[in-house]
Design an enzyme around this catalytic site. Structure first.
Site, PDB file in Angstrom:
ATOM      1  N   CYS A  90       0.800  -1.235   0.000  1.00  0.00           N
ATOM      2  CA  CYS A  90       0.000   0.000   0.000  1.00  0.00           C
ATOM      3  C   CYS A  90       0.829   1.280   0.000  1.00  0.00           C
ATOM      4  CB  CYS A  90      -0.935   0.013   1.209  1.00  0.00           C
ATOM      5  SG  CYS A  90      -2.149  -1.313   1.194  1.00  0.00           S
ATOM      6  N   HIS A 356      -9.158   3.715  -0.901  1.00  0.00           N
ATOM      7  CA  HIS A 356      -7.716   3.466  -0.894  1.00  0.00           C
ATOM      8  C   HIS A 356      -7.343   2.659  -2.137  1.00  0.00           C
ATOM      9  CE1 HIS A 356      -3.763   2.217   0.115  1.00  0.00           C
ATOM     10  NE2 HIS A 356      -4.046   1.188   0.884  1.00  0.00           N
ATOM     11  N   CYS A 386       1.058   2.923   5.708  1.00  0.00           N
ATOM     12  CA  CYS A 386       1.507   1.591   6.099  1.00  0.00           C
ATOM     13  C   CYS A 386       1.113   0.610   5.003  1.00  0.00           C
ATOM     14  CB  CYS A 386       0.903   1.173   7.432  1.00  0.00           C
ATOM     15  SG  CYS A 386      -0.914   1.148   7.430  1.00  0.00           S
TER      16      CYS A 386
END
Length: 400
Positions: A90, A356, A386
């Protein structure tokens, strides 16, 4: 050598659902439209761009085959421009931007593009079949755990209640709706067009400005069933001071799955002069980090703290923070540990409200941070994310 941010562009975030606004748009097309925008906005001689680095987590099918290089060719950029695609889960989009800045700061290159793309509707998460989440032997030996369980683990360790995380989620939605309605995203946002050149999506699609605590309270925890199948036991084995995992995260306080792309243009003093570019910010410091994979979601905070040390700064020296909302507990812990006010962190909402898009998120957040620093007339900002298996990434910038 200094690395400067010249421009940042992104697509809207479309829901990764059958009804999503970008499901019919290939990821190469998403990137291509941004390449054209950043070229036009800066009257850019693309032959002078020395590298393109694109973050993409699921490099498979429509997202395979070094999308960074091929998308630039597809967009009509000079064939002299090189490119490569990176995956740090990510954090990939920010990893791409950090690497672009490092190339310039090293003095080896002068004009580099960083960014990311993820079409989660066309190339679903985990569909690349990576061993960390598909090979049972690898999963067992590396302590694989679903990130939702890690989110609940962080909440349990920090003592965050269901109301705490739901209240944060409502705040994210309200901030995002306010920013959208007041045009705070407009400088970076590039509407997406279809093959007929018709605009099909102009703003982030999944913001819920009608969200309330009462509505969120009706949602069942998303990861309790997974936990009961053995993943809670893995977490408790690593953290024996806990007696149980409090499952507080659900669809309303977790990051949404979306499609999006993003690009950031970095330049040296030499290229600023050569192409008459207008720098908007200077890169101050960067860092990556890692933590053990069971609690993986604290790595962004570790990277941020490392970047602050590298820059010789304290948390109070940063005006605005963009912390990827990889579950509400992540942002809440960051805010608590660094002693931040609500008006310092994710002031325009985050992934809970807008989604996201994995490999694209880091560069999106960097552009959002820069736009807001300019809007408020603030000086310094920090962005951090993170990622899976315990990785983290951070960058500090200073507005010019």
């Amino acid at each position: 050598m200094n690395a400067y941010i010249i421009d940042a562009v992104r697509s809207p975030r479309g829901a990764a659902r059958d009804w999503g606004g970008l499901t019919d748009i290939k990821p190469i097309e998403l990137l291509s439209q941004l390449f054209k925008a950043i070229e036009d906005r800066n009257t850019l001689d693309t032959a002078q761009v020395e590298d393109i680095i694109i973050g993409c987590v699921t490099q498979h099918q429509d997202q395979g085959g070094n999308l960074a290089k091929i998308a630039a060719l597809y967009a009509g950029w000079s064939p002299e421009v090189s490119g490569h695609t990176v995956n740090r889960f990510c954090t990939s989009g920010l990893t791409a931007c950090n690497t672009a800045a490092m190339k310039i700061m090293s003095g080896m290159e002068d004009l580099v593009v960083g960014g990311g793309v993820e079409s989660m509707s066309r190339v679903p998460m985990f569909s690349d079949g990576g061993p960390w989440y598909s090979d049972k032997d690898v999963m067992r030996r590396t302590n694989f755990i679903h990130m939702g369980i890690s989110g609940d683990l962080v909440a349990t360790m920090e003592g965050f209640t269901r109301e705490d995380v739901d209240r944060y989620a409502v705040r994210s939605q309200m901030n995002a709706a306010h920013a959208r309605d007041n045009g705070y995203f407009s400088r970076s946002l590039i509407p997406v067009r279809d093959a007929e050149d018709d605009i099909i999506l102009v703003e982030d699609q999944i913001i819920r400005d009608d969200m309330t605590l009462e509505k969120l309270a009706k949602l069942a925890p998303s990861f309790a069933e997974l936990g009961a199948k053995g993943l809670d036991a893995i977490a408790l084995k690593h953290y024996p001071e806990l007696t149980e995992i409090n499952h507080v995260h659900h669809a309303g306080n977790s990051p949404g799955m979306v499609d999006a792309a993003s690009l950031v243009l970095f330049a040296s003093d030499q290229q600023i002069a050569a192409q008459n570019l207008k720098p908007r910010a200077r890169v101050i410091a960067m860092a990556n980090s890692s933590v053990e994979p069971v609690v993986m979601l604290t790595a962004g905070q570790k990277a941020a703290e490392k970047a602050l040390r590298k820059a010789g700064l304290q948390p109070e020296d940063i005006d605005l923070y963009e912390v990827n909302e990889g579950f509400a507990a992540v942002a809440l812990k960051f805010q608590k540990d660094l002693g931040l006010r609500d008006d310092q962190i994710n002031v325009n909402g985050g992934a809970i409200a807008m989604g996201h898009p994995l490999g694209a998120s880091g560069a999106i957040l960097l552009g959002t941070l820069l736009d807001e620093l300019e809007r408020q007339g603030k000086k310094r900002g920090l962005v951090t994310l993170c990622g899976g298996a315990g990785v983290g990434e951070a960058m500090i910038i200073e507005r010019l």
